[in-house]
Design a protein around this motif. Structure first.
Motif, mmCIF file in Angstrom:
data_model
loop_
_atom_site.group_PDB
_atom_site.id
_atom_site.type_symbol
_atom_site.label_atom_id
_atom_site.label_comp_id
_atom_site.label_asym_id
_atom_site.label_seq_id
_atom_site.Cartn_x
_atom_site.Cartn_y
_atom_site.Cartn_z
ATOM 1 N N GLN A 158 0.834 -1.211 0.000
ATOM 2 C CA GLN A 158 0.000 0.000 0.000
ATOM 3 C C GLN A 158 0.865 1.256 0.000
ATOM 4 O OE1 GLN A 158 -2.537 -0.466 3.410
ATOM 5 N NE2 GLN A 158 -4.007 -1.728 2.305
ATOM 6 N N THR A 161 2.411 1.663 -3.526
ATOM 7 C CA THR A 161 1.471 2.008 -4.595
ATOM 8 C C THR A 161 0.621 3.232 -4.265
ATOM 9 O OG1 THR A 161 -0.204 0.490 -3.705
ATOM 10 C CG2 THR A 161 1.300 -0.375 -5.399
ATOM 11 N N GLY A 162 0.662 3.686 -3.009
ATOM 12 C CA GLY A 162 -0.149 4.841 -2.628
ATOM 13 C C GLY A 162 -1.623 4.510 -2.522
ATOM 14 N N ARG A 163 -1.936 3.292 -2.202
ATOM 15 C CA ARG A 163 -3.333 2.876 -2.059
ATOM 16 C C ARG A 163 -3.620 2.515 -0.621
ATOM 17 N NH1 ARG A 163 -5.342 0.171 -7.492
ATOM 18 N NH2 ARG A 163 -4.149 1.456 -8.881
ATOM 19 N N GLY A 164 -4.859 2.176 -0.355
ATOM 20 C CA GLY A 164 -5.250 1.781 1.003
ATOM 21 C C GLY A 164 -5.197 2.966 1.935
ATOM 22 N N ALA A 167 -3.611 6.248 0.557
ATOM 23 C CA ALA A 167 -4.203 6.947 -0.582
ATOM 24 C C ALA A 167 -4.415 8.415 -0.219
ATOM 25 C CB ALA A 167 -5.535 6.302 -0.967
ATOM 26 N N ALA A 170 -7.536 9.091 1.904
ATOM 27 C CA ALA A 170 -7.756 8.239 3.074
ATOM 28 C C ALA A 170 -7.634 9.058 4.354
ATOM 29 C CB ALA A 170 -6.749 7.092 3.097
#
Length: 179
Positions: A158, A161-164, A167, A170
């Protein structure tokens, strides 16, 4: 993102250097008046001709700097993609390992219960019953270690990738003001 911004900045400086190789023209209008009421008006034209080198040195340096930044950007991007692929492969392996550990747990639990019952009835010795109990505990510890590795790998993925939770939209942990 920083490498991309640096590359774009160097691209702009390269454009400036390319524009410097062309002749520049300047027009100047001047007006003067002295104490005896004499007025003069004049104009001047300046023409800058880049005859000797045409800014080729500046262009070459800025182009090389831009290329170095682009190469660093591409290298970092490839490294990040390889790391993401490695983390995904590791997560798959950890999940399969966790399934195998969980599948063996009921049999170990049953064996430990049988050994405890047999110890109580005097059919096995204490070290034998303890071995069965230790095998069950080691399996549980392996499951916990595997769960921790899965969590760490998920957070690393995460973050990369800059997610979760990482992000852009978030909410940070503990800042739930919707209640």
């Amino acid at each position: 993102m920083a490498l991309q911004a640096g590359y774009e900045g160097r691209e702009q400086k390269l454009r400036e250097a390319v524009l410097m190789q062309f002749p520049s023209v300047g027009v100047d209008i001047s007006r003067a008046r002295d104490t005896s009421d004499v007025n003069t008006v004049g104009f001047g034209i300046t023409l800058s001709l880049p005859i000797l080198n045409g800014s080729r040195g500046v262009i070459a340096v800025r182009s090389a700097t831009r290329q170095a930044l682009y190469d660093a950007y591409v290298l970092r991007l490839r490294q990040s993609r390889a790391k993401v692929e490695q983390l995904l492969a590791d997560l798959g392996l950890l999940r399969r390992q966790r399934e195998a550990l969980a599948a063996a747990l009921p049999a170990l639990r049953k064996a430990a219960q049988v050994a405890a019952t047999a110890l109580h009835e005097g059919d096995v010795t204490l070290p034998q019953a303890q071995r069965q109990r230790r095998a069950l505990l080691e399996q549980r510890l392996a499951l916990q270690a595997d769960a921790q590795q899965i969590a760490e790998s998920t957070v690393a993925l995460q973050l990369l990738t800059g997610r979760g939770v990482f992000a852009a939209g978030a909410k940070p942990w503990g800042n739930d003001h919707s209640r």
